[in-house]
Design an enzyme around this catalytic site. Structure first.
Site, PDB file in Angstrom:
ATOM      1  N   ASN A 170       0.646  -0.982  -0.183  1.00 56.97           N
ATOM      2  CA  ASN A 170      -0.217  -0.220  -0.062  1.00 56.97           C
ATOM      3  C   ASN A 170       1.204   1.200  -0.029  1.00 56.97           C
ATOM      4  OD1 ASN A 170      -2.617   1.885   0.264  1.00 56.97           O
ATOM      5  ND2 ASN A 170      -1.944   2.335   1.822  1.00 56.97           N
ATOM      6  N   TYR A 174      -0.071  10.489   3.554  1.00 57.77           N
ATOM      7  CA  TYR A 174       0.065  10.566   5.220  1.00 57.77           C
ATOM      8  C   TYR A 174       0.345  11.477   6.145  1.00 57.77           C
ATOM      9  CZ  TYR A 174      -2.575   5.812   4.360  1.00 57.77           C
ATOM     10  OH  TYR A 174      -2.762   5.015   2.812  1.00 57.77           O
ATOM     11  N   ARG A 175      -0.025  12.746   6.543  1.00 52.88           N
ATOM     12  CA  ARG A 175       1.055  13.602   7.189  1.00 52.88           C
ATOM     13  C   ARG A 175       1.605  12.891   8.642  1.00 52.88           C
ATOM     14  NH1 ARG A 175      -4.801  15.932   9.755  1.00 52.88           N
ATOM     15  NH2 ARG A 175      -3.952  15.861  12.590  1.00 52.88           N
ATOM     16  N   TRP A 188      -2.677   7.893  10.116  1.00 56.21           N
ATOM     17  CA  TRP A 188      -3.649   6.749   9.921  1.00 56.21           C
ATOM     18  C   TRP A 188      -5.286   6.983  10.475  1.00 56.21           C
ATOM     19  CZ3 TRP A 188       0.929   2.692  10.713  1.00 56.21           C
ATOM     20  CH2 TRP A 188       1.768   2.133   9.195  1.00 56.21           C
ATOM     21  N   GLU A 231      -0.341   1.256  -5.938  1.00 60.44           N
ATOM     22  CA  GLU A 231      -0.268   2.592  -6.031  1.00 60.44           C
ATOM     23  C   GLU A 231       0.593   2.670  -7.586  1.00 60.44           C
ATOM     24  OE1 GLU A 231      -2.579   2.468  -2.903  1.00 60.44           O
ATOM     25  OE2 GLU A 231      -0.547   1.663  -3.437  1.00 60.44           O
ATOM     26  N   ASP A 280      -6.323  22.069   8.386  1.00 62.27           N
ATOM     27  CA  ASP A 280      -6.286  20.629   7.630  1.00 62.27           C
ATOM     28  C   ASP A 280      -7.096  21.609   6.184  1.00 62.27           C
ATOM     29  OD1 ASP A 280      -6.132  18.261   6.734  1.00 62.27           O
ATOM     30  OD2 ASP A 280      -6.795  17.628   8.983  1.00 62.27           O
TER      31      ASP A 280
END
Length: 503
Positions: A170, A174-175, A188, A231, A280
């Site tokens: 995967n 993600y920050r 996550w 991906e 955000d």
């Protein structure tokens, strides 16, 4: 034109196209870069390469995805719909009927096979290797983006994990909040595949975060793919050549060979820390929550590595065009699942999960409500808070046109559906996190089988008069652009409306 092979060729392309400005002045990654970038993004300005970020020897690249033109340059296309067409060609493969079909099918299958990542013995991303006590994330120009942020955040990583049950890779975006020299938090979220890998782990899960990839591979890390689709394979397919990987130095993972920087390490199951607040993409700060801790065991990088970043906040921000790319690229997949869908739009101001406008080929009473429920059950679109359904002739990307039909065609007592279901992790509005109300609006024309009075005909000029005015427009002295643009837009809408009614 082929997509760029790595970040450096991407920067060179942006410079050739007049799409990048080098900032030689010293600039502070703590807040100052954000304010510069936010003004630049909202003005439709260029990508920025800060050559002297304060406190670091590594240049900082930002706003690389900030306009539609740059997204198209990244994919090597004229329009983002051209990327979707390439994906649609594969999705619509049917059993071959003859020799020509078989040859075409084999070419498509070969294109997919050639997209699989390839492993190399060495790569530029490991020209410099730092391990143990020498690891210091403070050497990178990691941004503190907003005044209320809990600290510095890595915002554009491609985070690589493997499902401990299947070994499936995967790659997600993600920050990562920097905690100290060698640890970060890993954001996550509950609906993300990285979290699923973490929850399936007993003990320790190895992790790598790649920074500074070619733009297509960076994009695919943000794409909402089904868990079983790699991906990096999608990146290879869209690039037209496979992503090159090398074995990690301290983890049993393959990492992109052409990355600028790779952070290797691990996360222990159930080791959590307070992550956030963080300004955000919703335009609000997300509150502190417990998230896993990422321990960095190695930092590998190119010589003179370039650090990539992105700022999110009140829209429009740079991530708008990452989201729009997803909207366009995944339209064929959405239409395969719900074939009556003609087009859809995820408004930037709706931060992509607050609203979906969809046009359909309406065929029966209640069809719009059927589509609403289909969207609320479709992958990450299931988190959509509100769905507006219009007829096929309505341009879903023209919000004034959509609002006209919402105002004209909707009886709130009949055409508004209130439901409930899962909502985005970052949505602060619902009373209970992750779950709340949903709104559906049926703005399609209604027929007698839906209990309405006779539906009126829409106003439109006759073809003869339109043709007359087209021929004589120059005589009026009003201006060519005015006549052409107005006529083109109205003609498209009215002709499609007429065709739909005849159908």
């Amino acid at each position: 034109m082929s997509p760029p092979a790595d970040l450096r060729s991407w920067i060179a392309l942006l410079e050739r196209e007049g799409e990048l400005v080098r900032v030689s002045a010293e600039v502070d990654p703590h807040l100052e870069v954000t304010e510069i970038t936010d003004r630049t993004v909202k003005a439709g300005g260029p990508a920025l390469l800060f050559e002297k970020p304060q406190g670091s020897i590594h240049p900082l690249l930002i706003n690389q995805f900030g306009t539609e033109r740059r997204m198209c340059l990244a994919f090597g296309v004229e329009r983002l719909d051209d990327v979707a067409a390439k994906l649609e060609d594969v999705l619509e493969m049917q059993p071959p009927q003859g020799l020509v079909d078989k040859v075409r099918g084999l070419k498509k299958l070969k294109s997919i096979a050639d997209s699989l990542p390839q492993t190399a013995r060495r790569g530029p991303s490991q020209e410099v290797v730092i391990t143990g006590d020498e690891v210091d994330l403070g050497r990178l120009p990691i941004q503190t983006c907003w005044p209320g942020d809990a600290g510095a955040f890595i915002t554009l990583p491609a985070v690589i994990t493997k499902d401990p049950r299947t070994g499936t890779r995967n790659v997600g975006m993600y920050r990562m909040q920097v905690l100290d020299r060698a640890t970060t938090a890993m954001h996550w979220q509950i609906h993300k595949d990285g979290r699923a890998d973490y929850l399936a782990t007993e003990g320790r899960i190895e992790v790598a975060a790649a920074l500074g990839l070619d733009p297509v591979t960076t994009y695919t890390a943000s794409a909402p793919l089904p868990k079983h689709i790699d991906e990096l394979m999608l990146a290879g397919f869209l690039r037209g050549e496979p992503v090159q990987l090398v074995k990690g130095k301290t983890v049993d993972l393959e990492v992109p060979a052409n990355a600028e920087i790779v952070l290797e390490g691990y996360i222990e199951k159930d080791e959590l820390t307070a992550e956030g607040p963080f300004g955000d993409h919703t335009g609000f700060y997300t509150a502190a929550e417990p998230f896993p801790v990422f321990h960095v065991t190695a930092v590998t990088m190119r010589q003179d590595a370039i650090y990539p970043s992105i700022v999110v906040g009140k829209p429009p921000a740079e991530d708008a065009w990452l989201g729009k790319a997803t909207e366009r690229i995944f339209l064929p997949a959405v239409k395969m699942t719900v074939p009556e869908i003609v087009d859809y739009d995820l408004p930037v101001s709706g931060v992509f999960h607050n609203c979906c406008i969809v046009s359909i080929r309406k065929a029966f009473p209640g069809h719009a409500k059927k589509v609403m429920h289909a969207i609320w059950g479709l992958g990450m679109l299931s988190l959509t808070k509100s769905v507006v359904v219009v007829d096929e002739h309505v341009n879903v990307h023209d919000y004034e046109e959509v609002f006209f039909y919402v105002g004209a065609n909707v009886d709130p007592g009949r055409d508004v559906l209130i439901s409930e279901g899962p909502l985005d992790h970052l949505d602060h509005a619902p009373t209970h996190q992750f779950f709340g109300g949903k709104l559906g609006i049926d703005a399609t024309a209604k027929g007698p089988d839906e209990g309405t009075r006779p539906w009126p005909e829409e106003i439109e000029m006759s073809d003869e008069i339109r043709a007359l005015v087209d021929r004589r427009w120059k005589e009026y002295g009003i201006g060519a652009d005015t006549g052409q643009n107005g006529a083109r837009k109205r003609l498209r809408t009215l002709n499609l409306s007429r065709a739909m009614r005849k159908a």
